[in-house]
Structure formats: C-alpha cells, structure tokens
Design an enzyme around this catalytic site. Structure first.
Site, PDB file in Angstrom:
ATOM      1  N   ASP A   1       4.923   0.708  12.184  1.00 13.46           N
ATOM      2  CA  ASP A   1       3.502   0.051  11.537  1.00 13.46           C
ATOM      3  C   ASP A   1       3.556  -1.293  12.145  1.00 13.46           C
ATOM      4  OD1 ASP A   1       3.647   1.853   8.395  1.00 13.46           O
ATOM      5  OD2 ASP A   1       2.973   2.291  10.383  1.00 13.46           O
ATOM      6  N   ARG A  15      -8.486  -0.426   4.894  1.00 14.47           N
ATOM      7  CA  ARG A  15      -7.809   0.480   4.200  1.00 14.47           C
ATOM      8  C   ARG A  15      -6.424  -0.066   3.849  1.00 14.47           C
ATOM      9  NH1 ARG A  15      -7.256   6.088   7.281  1.00 14.47           N
ATOM     10  NH2 ARG A  15      -5.808   6.120   5.218  1.00 14.47           N
ATOM     11  N   CYS A  74      -4.880  12.734  12.765  1.00 16.66           N
ATOM     12  CA  CYS A  74      -5.581  11.484  12.755  1.00 16.66           C
ATOM     13  C   CYS A  74      -5.337  10.774  14.290  1.00 16.66           C
ATOM     14  CB  CYS A  74      -4.934  10.658  11.841  1.00 16.66           C
ATOM     15  SG  CYS A  74      -3.420   9.964  12.129  1.00 16.66           S
ATOM     16  N   LYS A  76       0.790  -1.105   0.071  1.00 16.62           N
ATOM     17  CA  LYS A  76       0.073  -0.035  -0.036  1.00 16.62           C
ATOM     18  C   LYS A  76       0.862   1.202  -0.047  1.00 16.62           C
ATOM     19  CE  LYS A  76      -1.707   1.466   4.098  1.00 16.62           C
ATOM     20  NZ  LYS A  76      -1.317   2.796   4.426  1.00 16.62           N
ATOM     21  N   ASN A  77       1.925   1.401   0.904  1.00 12.66           N
ATOM     22  CA  ASN A  77       2.806   2.675   0.991  1.00 12.66           C
ATOM     23  C   ASN A  77       3.637   2.644  -0.039  1.00 12.66           C
ATOM     24  OD1 ASN A  77       1.293   3.039   2.976  1.00 12.66           O
ATOM     25  ND2 ASN A  77       2.537   2.560   4.761  1.00 12.66           N
ATOM     26  N   ARG A 108       0.540  14.758  12.838  1.00 11.13           N
ATOM     27  CA  ARG A 108       0.737  14.439  11.599  1.00 11.13           C
ATOM     28  C   ARG A 108       0.908  15.646  10.802  1.00 11.13           C
ATOM     29  NH1 ARG A 108      -0.838   9.068  10.419  1.00 11.13           N
ATOM     30  NH2 ARG A 108       0.723   9.075   8.581  1.00 11.13           N
TER      31      ARG A 108
HETATM   32  C1  EPZ Z   1       4.376   7.036   6.286  1.00 15.09           C
HETATM   33  O1  EPZ Z   1       3.475   8.239   6.750  1.00 15.09           O
HETATM   34  C2  EPZ Z   1       3.372   5.849   6.045  1.00 15.09           C
HETATM   35  N1  EPZ Z   1       2.356   5.919   5.437  1.00 15.09           N
HETATM   36  C3  EPZ Z   1       2.980   5.420   7.457  1.00 15.09           C
HETATM   37  O2  EPZ Z   1       2.172   4.331   7.492  1.00 15.09           O
HETATM   38  C4  EPZ Z   1       4.007   4.953   8.445  1.00 15.09           C
HETATM   39  O3  EPZ Z   1       3.655   4.751   9.813  1.00 15.09           O
HETATM   40  C5  EPZ Z   1       5.039   6.506   8.392  1.00 15.09           C
HETATM   41  O4  EPZ Z   1       5.175   6.682   7.118  1.00 15.09           O
HETATM   42  C6  EPZ Z   1       6.480   6.095   9.233  1.00 15.09           C
HETATM   43  O5  EPZ Z   1       7.041   4.976   8.751  1.00 15.09           O
HETATM   44  C7  EPZ Z   1       2.514   5.990   3.922  1.00 15.09           C
HETATM   45  O6  EPZ Z   1       3.451   5.732   3.358  1.00 15.09           O
HETATM   46  C8  EPZ Z   1       1.084   6.177   3.028  1.00 15.09           C
HETATM   47  P1  EPZ Z   1       6.342  10.335   8.173  1.00 15.09           P
HETATM   48  P2  EPZ Z   1       4.089   9.549   6.604  1.00 15.09           P
HETATM   49  O7  EPZ Z   1       6.144  11.640   7.589  1.00 15.09           O
HETATM   50  O8  EPZ Z   1       4.732   9.809   5.711  1.00 15.09           O
HETATM   51  C9  EPZ Z   1       6.787  13.815  11.576  1.00 15.09           C
HETATM   52  C10 EPZ Z   1       0.169   2.927   7.892  1.00 15.09           C
HETATM   53  O9  EPZ Z   1      -0.180   2.413   8.943  1.00 15.09           O
HETATM   54  N2  EPZ Z   1       6.382  14.693  10.537  1.00 15.09           N
HETATM   55  O10 EPZ Z   1       7.598   9.482   8.260  1.00 15.09           O
HETATM   56  O11 EPZ Z   1       2.837  10.455   7.213  1.00 15.09           O
HETATM   57  C11 EPZ Z   1       5.354  12.873  11.984  1.00 15.09           C
HETATM   58  O12 EPZ Z   1       4.602  13.492  12.764  1.00 15.09           O
HETATM   59  C12 EPZ Z   1       0.679   4.342   7.769  1.00 15.09           C
HETATM   60  O13 EPZ Z   1       0.350   2.314   6.793  1.00 15.09           O
HETATM   61  C13 EPZ Z   1       6.681  15.962  10.871  1.00 15.09           C
HETATM   62  O14 EPZ Z   1       6.788  16.376  11.952  1.00 15.09           O
HETATM   63  O15 EPZ Z   1       5.114   9.551   7.981  1.00 15.09           O
HETATM   64  C14 EPZ Z   1       5.878  11.648  12.624  1.00 15.09           C
HETATM   65  O16 EPZ Z   1       5.986  11.908  13.896  1.00 15.09           O
HETATM   66  C15 EPZ Z   1       0.499   5.132   9.258  1.00 15.09           C
HETATM   67  N3  EPZ Z   1       6.556  16.912   9.865  1.00 15.09           N
HETATM   68  C16 EPZ Z   1       7.056  11.423  11.911  1.00 15.09           C
HETATM   69  O17 EPZ Z   1       7.422  12.582  10.896  1.00 15.09           O
HETATM   70  C17 EPZ Z   1       6.278  16.512   8.579  1.00 15.09           C
HETATM   71  O18 EPZ Z   1       6.008  17.579   7.629  1.00 15.09           O
HETATM   72  C18 EPZ Z   1       7.140  10.526  10.766  1.00 15.09           C
HETATM   73  O19 EPZ Z   1       5.908  10.634  10.029  1.00 15.09           O
HETATM   74  C19 EPZ Z   1       6.136  15.107   8.063  1.00 15.09           C
HETATM   75  C20 EPZ Z   1       6.151  14.262   9.298  1.00 15.09           C
END
Ligand code: EPZ
Length: 422
Positions: free
Chosen positions: A305, A397, A117, A22-23, A122
């Site tokens: 995850d 999802r 969420c 998915k990701n 996020r």
């Molecule tokens: C991706 O989300 C995945 N989703 C998530 O999977 C996964 O948990 C996550 O990466 C971490 O591995 C998809 O790929 C569609 P991040 P993403 O930006 O990109 C902070 C699932 O269950 N952050 O790596 O949204 C954020 O708050 C989902 O399949 C900022 O501070 O995650 C978090 O604490 C859930 N500012 C950390 O970074 C930003 O601009 C990691 O988030 C962006 C992120």
C-alpha cells in the site's frame, strides 16, 4: 465529482497528525456482528469506506451512531438480514469480511463475492477454504457465497498466502466455534493484531496475533467492548513521502516506528532523514533522493500500500530504481499517469524500472485506485507548474482530508468541482 489542483514546488514543513487506520477499523466494525451488545470504537477515520461499511451493517440490522467526531457505537442486538448484497460489496471489497462474523453469529450468510478491482483479481478462495475447514457448508451461486453451519467447529487451517482479509474473516468466525482453531501462515499485519485485541476485549480467546500461527479457543458468546483503533500506518507513510518528495521537514504525529520499520528503512536508504520525535516521526530531506531496490512483501516487509507513493518519490531520484510488486498482479496503474508527468518508467510483469528524472512536469492525471491517487498527489507536490488529479473519490475512500492536511503543511493544493468530469 471533484478534482484536486496542485501548484508544485513547495517544501512542506510543520506537524500533521495521522488519523485512525481504515484497514483496522473495517474488520473491527464487522466484528460488531458477533455480539448482541453495543461496542464502542474510537479513533475511527471519517472516510467513504467507513460510510459504506455502516450502510452494509445497517442493512444487516446493526444500529450505529457517532458519539463524537471519531467515536462510533455499533449494536447488533438483532440481525435482520443475512445477506451482503452485490451493490454494496462491489463498491468495497472489505464488505466481504462480514462473512465470518455473520456465519458465526447466526449460522448462515449470503455474501456477494467482491469481484476484481483495478489492482487485481482479488479472489476469496482462501476465505472460503477457511470457513469450510471450520465446518461450514459453502456454495457459490449467482456470484454469492452461501454458507450454513449450525455451529462452527475449531480446526487447523493453512493459508496458501498470508492473506490479511482471509486471516481476519477466519479469526472472527473461529471466535464462536466449538473448540480450538489454529490458523497457520496467518497474516501478521498490525491491523490483524488490532482486530484480535478488540475481539479479546469482547471475550474471545485469541493468542499469537502478529505471528505466523494464531490460535483461537472458541467461546459461547461475546460481549460488548470499548476499543481504540490504531493509527493508519499507510497514511503516515504517505505523509512521510510527502515531506521527502518536496524536500521538506515534517513531523508526522502518530506515526508508529515499529509498524513502519520497512518503510523507514527504505526512505533512509534513499537519503531521507527519519528520526523519532515526540509521538511520531520527523522526516527531512535536504540532499538528492537516491535510487533503491524495492520489493513489496507481506508484513513486516515493505507494504504494497506504499509502493505507489514510493514510485512517485523515486521518479525524481538520482539513478535507476527497481520496484517489484509481489502482492497484487496489476498495481502499477499510477505509473502510466506518472509517465504523463515526464517520469521514465519501464514495466514488465511485476517489475517496474524507474529511471530518475530531475523533475516531473505538472499535468492533468486520472486516479484509478486509492493508493494510485495518493501517488499522483505526491508527484504533483514536487512537479513544476500545475497538476490536476481527477476522480478523487478514490482518495476519499482511504484518506481523511489529505488535501487539507497537506495544505496545513504549506502545500498549494485545492479541491475543486470537476466540471468536465466524465
Ligand atoms: C488488505 O486487502 C488491505 N485491505 C489492502 O489494502 C492491502 O493492500 C492488502 O490487505 C495487502 O496488505 C483491507 O485491509 C481492507 P490480501 P486484502 O487478502 O485482505 C491474494 C488499501 O489500499 N488472495 O492480503 O484483500 C490476493 O489476490 C487496500 O487500503 C488470494 O489469492 O488483501 C493478493 O494477491 C488495497 N485468495 C494477496 O492474496 C484469497 O482468498 C494478498 O491479498 C485472498 C487473497
């Protein structure tokens, strides 16, 4: 609205195949916006999030059709809208990954910010900072990111945290920028690497994906490609925990040992046998589950995850485990439901102390987010009596037919309409 009903206690056995990731699929689908030519994407899982992404892309003018059960053709010949509306983005955060491609292709984009969420705030500040570094004029108005740039210009971009989504958004934007972009402290996840492979097949010039620094040499335009998505390592890990938690013996076909190194090591430390076999990993557990210390980290560390799934396993361990969630600030919602099944879990901030109990008791429980829902299903597989998991739309999802896959391994699991659903 459906619920899933499980009669626990059956050791799973047999072989099961993992679906596409998915990701990986979601950003790769957004990348179709970067070219006017058709792209073919294979091994796409049939999930709610994929359907949501197709709705968003259709809204932008991207034509899509299924060429087979898991093969998609996408064609962004003409972009007819520059807006990703709140109604769509709020249901799936990954919709925000259309910002970079839309801006790079057309010079403008108006994308709703996703909002928080169940698992955390996020924010998208790193996405915005990266796009601005590439020369875009970005305003935040009425909950929307409004970005403009005649043509983006390559730049050096530092990410405070190795955000997966920010890495993917910025890479896609930089593919059509003038000049070179160096993205530092980039996310190293396999899904980022798969996106880079797809973009390079489309004519992009990306090097270093999977490392801390990714370099992108901008090009004038991209063309179509035919790409096969990697398998879903999180689904693979979930199925591996299903085998472990039930004391079963399962071959998880398509599980990639390299991508799952941290999860395999942690399962082995907890007393689970994991051995490469054929095109996957064989998972067996005969003895007791041993307590472990677990800390989620960016790839290649233990994936956030899979944290909820491991907590379900460790709830039945001998001894006390300590789980620290370093990626998201509120990713223990599943623990509250596991407590209702008789688990002994104490949470304080990012840490959960899990004292193993001999066996959980089945109960009606509520799914709150995608991975929490899989954690509750796993707990139900091992618990005594009946577990009902409500709001399984969360599960749908991110998992393609998880209940039928588990049933094929011997689980007593059914999906039924939830008459009493609120
Ligand atoms: C991706 O989300 C995945 N989703 C998530 O999977 C996964 O948990 C996550 O990466 C971490 O591995 C998809 O790929 C569609 P991040 P993403 O930006 O990109 C902070 C699932 O269950 N952050 O790596 O949204 C954020 O708050 C989902 O399949 C900022 O501070 O995650 C978090 O604490 C859930 N500012 C950390 O970074 C930003 O601009 C990691 O988030 C962006 C992120």
């Amino acid at each position: 609205m459906d619920k899933i009903v499980i009669e626990g206690g059956v050791p799973l056995s047999g072989a099961v195949a993992v679906s596409g990731s998915k990701n990986a699929a979601l950003p790769i689908m957004m990348a179709s916006v970067l070219t006017a030519e058709p792209v073919i994407i294979r091994n796409v899982p049939r999930l709610r999030d994929i359907a949501t992404a197709l709705t968003l892309l259709g809204h932008l003018g991207v034509h899509s059709r299924w060429l087979g059960d898991h093969t998609l053709e996408l064609c962004a010949a003409r972009i007819q809208s520059h807006e990703a509306p709140y109604e769509l983005v709020k249901t799936m955060r990954a919709s925000f990954f259309v910002l970079g491609p839309l801006l790079a292709r057309t010079g403008r984009a108006r994308v709703s910010t996703p909002g928080g969420c169940a698992i955390g705030a996020r924010p998208v500040n790193l996405h915005i900072r990266g796009i601005r570094a590439l020369g875009a004029r970005v305003q935040l108005r009425h909950g929307y990111v409004e970005a403009h740039a005649e043509r983006l210009a390559g730049a050096r971009v530092w990410l405070d945290t190795p955000s997966v989504g920010a890495t993917e958004n910025i890479i896609m934007a930089a593919t059509l920028a003038r000049g070179r972009t160096a993205l530092e402290n980039a996310a190293r996840e396999p899904e980022v690497q798969d996106l880079a492979r797809m973009l390079n097949a489309m004519g992009a010039k990306i090097s270093g994906a999977g490392n801390h620094v990714i370099e992108i040499e901008g090009v004038e335009r991209l063309h179509g490609a035919d790409h096969t998505i990697i398998n879903d390592r999180i689904e693979a890990g979930t199925l591996m925990v299903a085998a472990a938690i039930t004391g079963g013996d399962v071959l998880v076909r398509g599980a990639n040992a390299e991508e799952l190194k941290a999860a395999v090591a942690k399962l082995q430390e907890s007393g689970v046998e994991v051995t490469p076999e054929g095109d996957g990993l064989r998972v067996r557990r005969t003895g007791a589950v041993r307590a472990v210390e677990l800390r989620t980290l960016p790839y290649p560390g233990f994936p956030t995850d899979l944290q909820a799934q491991m907590m379900a396993l460790l709830a039945n361990a001998e001894g006390t485990s300590v789980i620290t969630e370093t990626i998201f600030e509120n990713r223990f919602m599943h623990a509250l439901e596991l407590l209702r099944m008789g688990a002994d879990i104490a949470m304080k901030g990012p840490t959960a102390v899990v004292r193993g109990v001999p066996r959980l008791c089945g109960a009606p429980v509520m799914a709150t987010d995608l991975r929490a829902s899989s954690s509750l299903v796993l707990a139900g597989l091992a618990a005594e009596n009946t577990t009902e998991v409500q709001r399984v739309y969360h599960l749908d999802r991110g998992y393609e037919g998880l209940d039928s896959k588990l049933r094929s391994l011997g689980a007593r699991i059914e999906r039924v309409p939830d008459r009493g659903a609120s």
